[in-house]
Scaffold this active site. Structure first.
Site, PDB file in Angstrom:
ATOM      1  N   PHE A  25       0.833  -1.215   0.000  1.00 27.01           N
ATOM      2  CA  PHE A  25       0.000   0.000   0.000  1.00 27.01           C
ATOM      3  C   PHE A  25       0.866   1.263   0.000  1.00 27.01           C
ATOM      4  O   PHE A  25       0.805   2.081  -0.929  1.00 27.01           O
ATOM      5  CB  PHE A  25      -0.921  -0.066   1.227  1.00 27.01           C
ATOM      6  CG  PHE A  25      -1.537   1.233   1.644  1.00 27.01           C
ATOM      7  CD1 PHE A  25      -2.316   1.970   0.768  1.00 27.01           C
ATOM      8  CD2 PHE A  25      -1.344   1.729   2.942  1.00 27.01           C
ATOM      9  CE1 PHE A  25      -2.895   3.178   1.162  1.00 27.01           C
ATOM     10  CE2 PHE A  25      -1.921   2.917   3.345  1.00 27.01           C
ATOM     11  CZ  PHE A  25      -2.690   3.648   2.453  1.00 27.01           C
ATOM     12  N   ILE A  26       1.730   1.416   1.008  1.00 26.68           N
ATOM     13  CA  ILE A  26       2.544   2.632   1.100  1.00 26.68           C
ATOM     14  C   ILE A  26       3.551   2.673  -0.049  1.00 26.68           C
ATOM     15  O   ILE A  26       3.733   3.709  -0.706  1.00 26.68           O
ATOM     16  CB  ILE A  26       3.270   2.715   2.469  1.00 26.68           C
ATOM     17  CG1 ILE A  26       2.242   2.838   3.607  1.00 26.68           C
ATOM     18  CG2 ILE A  26       4.246   3.893   2.499  1.00 26.68           C
ATOM     19  CD1 ILE A  26       2.838   2.831   5.015  1.00 26.68           C
ATOM     20  N   ILE A  67      12.762 -11.334   0.778  1.00 21.19           N
ATOM     21  CA  ILE A  67      13.996 -10.942   1.482  1.00 21.19           C
ATOM     22  C   ILE A  67      14.420 -11.940   2.560  1.00 21.19           C
ATOM     23  O   ILE A  67      15.515 -11.856   3.103  1.00 21.19           O
ATOM     24  CB  ILE A  67      13.935  -9.514   2.061  1.00 21.19           C
ATOM     25  CG1 ILE A  67      12.831  -9.367   3.106  1.00 21.19           C
ATOM     26  CG2 ILE A  67      13.803  -8.486   0.959  1.00 21.19           C
ATOM     27  CD1 ILE A  67      13.024  -8.147   3.999  1.00 21.19           C
ATOM     28  N   GLU A  78       2.434   1.822  16.713  1.00 20.46           N
ATOM     29  CA  GLU A  78       2.071   0.815  17.721  1.00 20.46           C
ATOM     30  C   GLU A  78       3.179   0.574  18.734  1.00 20.46           C
ATOM     31  O   GLU A  78       2.934  -0.025  19.783  1.00 20.46           O
ATOM     32  CB  GLU A  78       1.694  -0.489  17.026  1.00 20.46           C
ATOM     33  CG  GLU A  78       0.345  -0.935  17.534  1.00 20.46           C
ATOM     34  CD  GLU A  78      -0.146  -2.217  16.949  1.00 20.46           C
ATOM     35  OE1 GLU A  78      -0.728  -2.154  15.853  1.00 20.46           O
ATOM     36  OE2 GLU A  78       0.019  -3.263  17.587  1.00 20.46           O
ATOM     37  N   ARG A 100      -1.104  -9.891  20.600  1.00 18.18           N
ATOM     38  CA  ARG A 100      -1.263  -8.696  19.774  1.00 18.18           C
ATOM     39  C   ARG A 100       0.042  -7.882  19.737  1.00 18.18           C
ATOM     40  O   ARG A 100       0.393  -7.271  18.737  1.00 18.18           O
ATOM     41  CB  ARG A 100      -2.403  -7.829  20.361  1.00 18.18           C
ATOM     42  CG  ARG A 100      -2.371  -6.323  20.072  1.00 18.18           C
ATOM     43  CD  ARG A 100      -2.602  -6.077  18.594  1.00 18.18           C
ATOM     44  NE  ARG A 100      -2.438  -4.701  18.171  1.00 18.18           N
ATOM     45  CZ  ARG A 100      -3.423  -3.928  17.763  1.00 18.18           C
ATOM     46  NH1 ARG A 100      -4.645  -4.360  17.787  1.00 18.18           N
ATOM     47  NH2 ARG A 100      -3.165  -2.719  17.314  1.00 18.18           N
ATOM     48  N   TYR A 133       3.877  -7.817  17.283  1.00 21.06           N
ATOM     49  CA  TYR A 133       4.272  -6.886  16.200  1.00 21.06           C
ATOM     50  C   TYR A 133       4.973  -5.661  16.775  1.00 21.06           C
ATOM     51  O   TYR A 133       6.093  -5.313  16.372  1.00 21.06           O
ATOM     52  CB  TYR A 133       3.002  -6.497  15.447  1.00 21.06           C
ATOM     53  CG  TYR A 133       3.075  -5.345  14.477  1.00 21.06           C
ATOM     54  CD1 TYR A 133       3.727  -5.473  13.250  1.00 21.06           C
ATOM     55  CD2 TYR A 133       2.433  -4.125  14.764  1.00 21.06           C
ATOM     56  CE1 TYR A 133       3.745  -4.416  12.333  1.00 21.06           C
ATOM     57  CE2 TYR A 133       2.445  -3.082  13.857  1.00 21.06           C
ATOM     58  CZ  TYR A 133       3.096  -3.223  12.641  1.00 21.06           C
ATOM     59  OH  TYR A 133       3.097  -2.193  11.741  1.00 21.06           O
ATOM     60  N   LYS A 149       8.872  -4.572  16.250  1.00 22.94           N
ATOM     61  CA  LYS A 149       9.189  -3.269  15.643  1.00 22.94           C
ATOM     62  C   LYS A 149      10.038  -2.435  16.603  1.00 22.94           C
ATOM     63  O   LYS A 149      10.949  -1.729  16.182  1.00 22.94           O
ATOM     64  CB  LYS A 149       7.903  -2.499  15.315  1.00 22.94           C
ATOM     65  CG  LYS A 149       7.131  -3.002  14.109  1.00 22.94           C
ATOM     66  CD  LYS A 149       7.736  -2.547  12.793  1.00 22.94           C
ATOM     67  CE  LYS A 149       6.734  -2.578  11.657  1.00 22.94           C
ATOM     68  NZ  LYS A 149       7.366  -2.553  10.328  1.00 22.94           N
ATOM     69  N   ASP A 180      -5.747  -4.045  22.456  1.00 28.84           N
ATOM     70  CA  ASP A 180      -5.860  -2.879  21.574  1.00 28.84           C
ATOM     71  C   ASP A 180      -5.121  -1.667  22.128  1.00 28.84           C
ATOM     72  O   ASP A 180      -4.945  -1.541  23.335  1.00 28.84           O
ATOM     73  CB  ASP A 180      -7.356  -2.529  21.400  1.00 28.84           C
ATOM     74  CG  ASP A 180      -7.633  -1.878  20.056  1.00 28.84           C
ATOM     75  OD1 ASP A 180      -6.678  -1.529  19.338  1.00 28.84           O
ATOM     76  OD2 ASP A 180      -8.818  -1.716  19.729  1.00 28.84           O
TER      77      ASP A 180
END
Ligand code: NAD
Ligand code: UDP
Length: 460
Positions: free
Chosen positions: A27-28, A78, A142, A253, A256, A260, A408
């Site tokens: 998308f980006i 990759i 996040e 959750r 990720y 990161k 969340d």
């Protein structure tokens, strides 16, 4: 492409560069490639396992496009392809976008998520460091996790009740504006000082007659509603000050966010110890055309994309939009085209961007997920010409929707000080406008295919 020399923010000519963009087919990446091809002289070595979203750039309808020969696609995974280092060596700049980044995967495929966001990014960082290549790495908002404010008890004195007066303020202004003698003379402004909101009325011709009226003077007005507010220090997310607050390990959750965060720390350490030139981007809910997929049309029927595509899918199928745990979480959404402007500034102003972590979001576009659903229902009706849904939303539990281990982020408001100071960038597009152009695209791209899919008899 313009033939006039393009200048950076310090007035220096921008030299053409070769960019190795990993995850360019997403998308980006697709929007960034479009921007680079349409408005700059730079070359792109586009690396991805998919190319559908950049097909229009790789195989343009007309042969005479301004970017002919400036973009080259390399179908590379990759995880296991030795060609990666060679491509990085050929580049002046590496941009890493590759990741598993849909929340439905974080708790159901935590291993893939951690490998994709940390392990697979390691060679990219290593090759950049060893070959002295500048790196722009895509992290996420996040990494902030939950806000400090979310841990305050509901009845904490640190949460304040504020009377929401926008409507009454507008009403008063309208009344005054239409009163004889006041016309064109009244200026009224809402001013927030700490926890207190005032309405300031000022007659420009007699400044001394400025009247400051505390909003609590209008409690009788039926348009007032209550909003719980707290000091922004408890929720505004600052790159160099906010802590990263994740849930327990069982709440997968956070696999990720944690991966990161670790790759951010590694890149930062490579900068500190080995002089790696880097910029880290923390996107805050970038949305727009080509985001994710519509289940059963250009993605798996059982797949769960991010909220824009989930709600678009519901609207296309004329079914209620599903609100996870009541849709109470808050997000700030930014139009992809505004965000891409910020990335281009980073690319072309290395002296101002190197060594920085940038929030890229639109603090003015905050809504709850419920409000987003309501707005999308309204906007979709406008752009499709179909009546809005009679039952626009239904509540679902997060366990039912995402499965065990979901959690969340409560609220995500980016602090803009650093990006403003370094790059002078600000987002422009309102939530309504960005939804209008995005849902126009969704309707044009998918409405017919969805109609056909719905009308097909089920296989026996
Ligand atoms: P996306 O899924 O559309 O794009 C990621 C691309 O990376 C995909 O095309 C995918 O095929 C590719 N990719 C993944 N693994 C690969 C591999 N092993 N080899 C080659 N290619 C691989 O996601 P996006 O929204 O474009 O996000 C890009 C980056 O921005 C990600 O790192 C994501 O974590 C970050 N991000 C995005 C947002 C947002 O609002 N869109 C928010 C926070 C963070
Ligand atoms: N969400 C929802 N219904 C959906 C999809 C998502 O209520 O059909 C909620 C989700 O629980 C989260 C918010 O929308 O609170 C944003 O989800 P998204 O997938 O875009 O990713 P996030 O912002 O959490 O990274």
């Amino acid at each position: 492409m313009a033939s006039v020399a393009r200048l950076d923010l310090d007035g220096k000519p921008i030299k053409g560069m070769t960019i190795c963009m990993i995850g360019a087919g997403g998308f980006i990446g697709s929007h960034l490639c479009e921007k680079l091809m349409g408005e700059t002289p730079h070359k792109v070595l586009a690396v991805d396992v998919y190319s559908d979203k950049i097909k229009h750039l790789l195989e343009p309808a007309e042969a005479s496009v301004p970017w002919a020969d400036r973009i080259q696609f390399h179908r590379i995974n990759i995880k296991n392809d030795s060609r990666l280092e060679g491509l990085i060596k050929m580049a002046d700049l590496v941009i890493n976008l590759a990741a598993i980044c849909t929340p439905a995967d974080y708790n159901t495929r935590p291993l893939d998520t951690i490998y994709s966001n940390f392990i697979d990014a390691l060679p990219v960082v290593k090759y950049c460091s060893e070959n002295n290549k500048r790196l722009i790495h895509f992290s996420t908002c996040e990494v902030y996790g939950k806000t400090i404010g979310s841990f305050l008890p509901k009845d904490s004195p640190l949460r304040q009740v504020r009377l929401h007066f926008r409507l009454s303020f507008l009403l008063l202004t309208a009344i005054c504006y239409h009163s004889k003698g006041w016309s064109n003379k009244l200026i009224s402004l809402p001013v927030t000082v700490g926890f207190h909101t005032f309405t300031v009325f000022s007659l420009p011709q007699s400044r001394t007659s400025m009247a400051v009226t505390a909003v609590s003077f209008f409690p009788y007005c039926s348009f007032l509603s209550k909003t719980i507010v707290m000091d922004p220090a408890y929720f505004v997310l600052k790159e160099d000050a906010s802590p990263c607050i994740f849930g327990s390990i069982e709440k997968q959750r956070w696999s990720y966010a944690c991966a990161k965060q670790l790759i951010e720390r590694l890149i930062y350490a490579e900068g500190a110890e080995n002089d790696l030139e880097f910029t880290i981007v923390r996107p805050f809910n970038w949305i727009g055309p080509r985001m994710d997929f519509i289940p059963g049309i250009d993605g798996p029927s059982e797949g769960v994309p991010r909220v824009l595509a989930c709600f678009s899918n519901n609207l296309l199928r004329r079914e209620p939009l599903k609100l996870v745990d009541g849709g109470e979480s808050q997000r700030t959404f930014i139009y992809i085209k505004d965000a891409i402007e910020a990335v281009l500034l980073m690319i072309e102003n290395p002296a101002r961007a190197n060594g920085h972590i940038f929030n890229v979001g639109n603090p003015n576009n905050e809504v709850t997920v419920r409000q987003l659903a309501e707005m999308m229902n309204e906007v979709y009706s406008k752009v499709s010409g179909e009546p809005s849904l009679e039952v626009p939303t239904i509540d679902v539990s997060s366990k039912e929707f995402y499965g065990e281990g979901y959690d969340d982020s409560d609220k995500r408001i980016p602090d803009m000080t650093i990006i403003n100071r370094q790059l002078g960038w600000n987002p422009k597009t309102s939530l309504w406008d960005l939804l209008e152009s995005t849902l126009t695209y969704q309707h044009r791209t998918y409405a017919e295919a969805v109609k056909q899919a719905i009308s097909k008899p089920l296989a026996s």
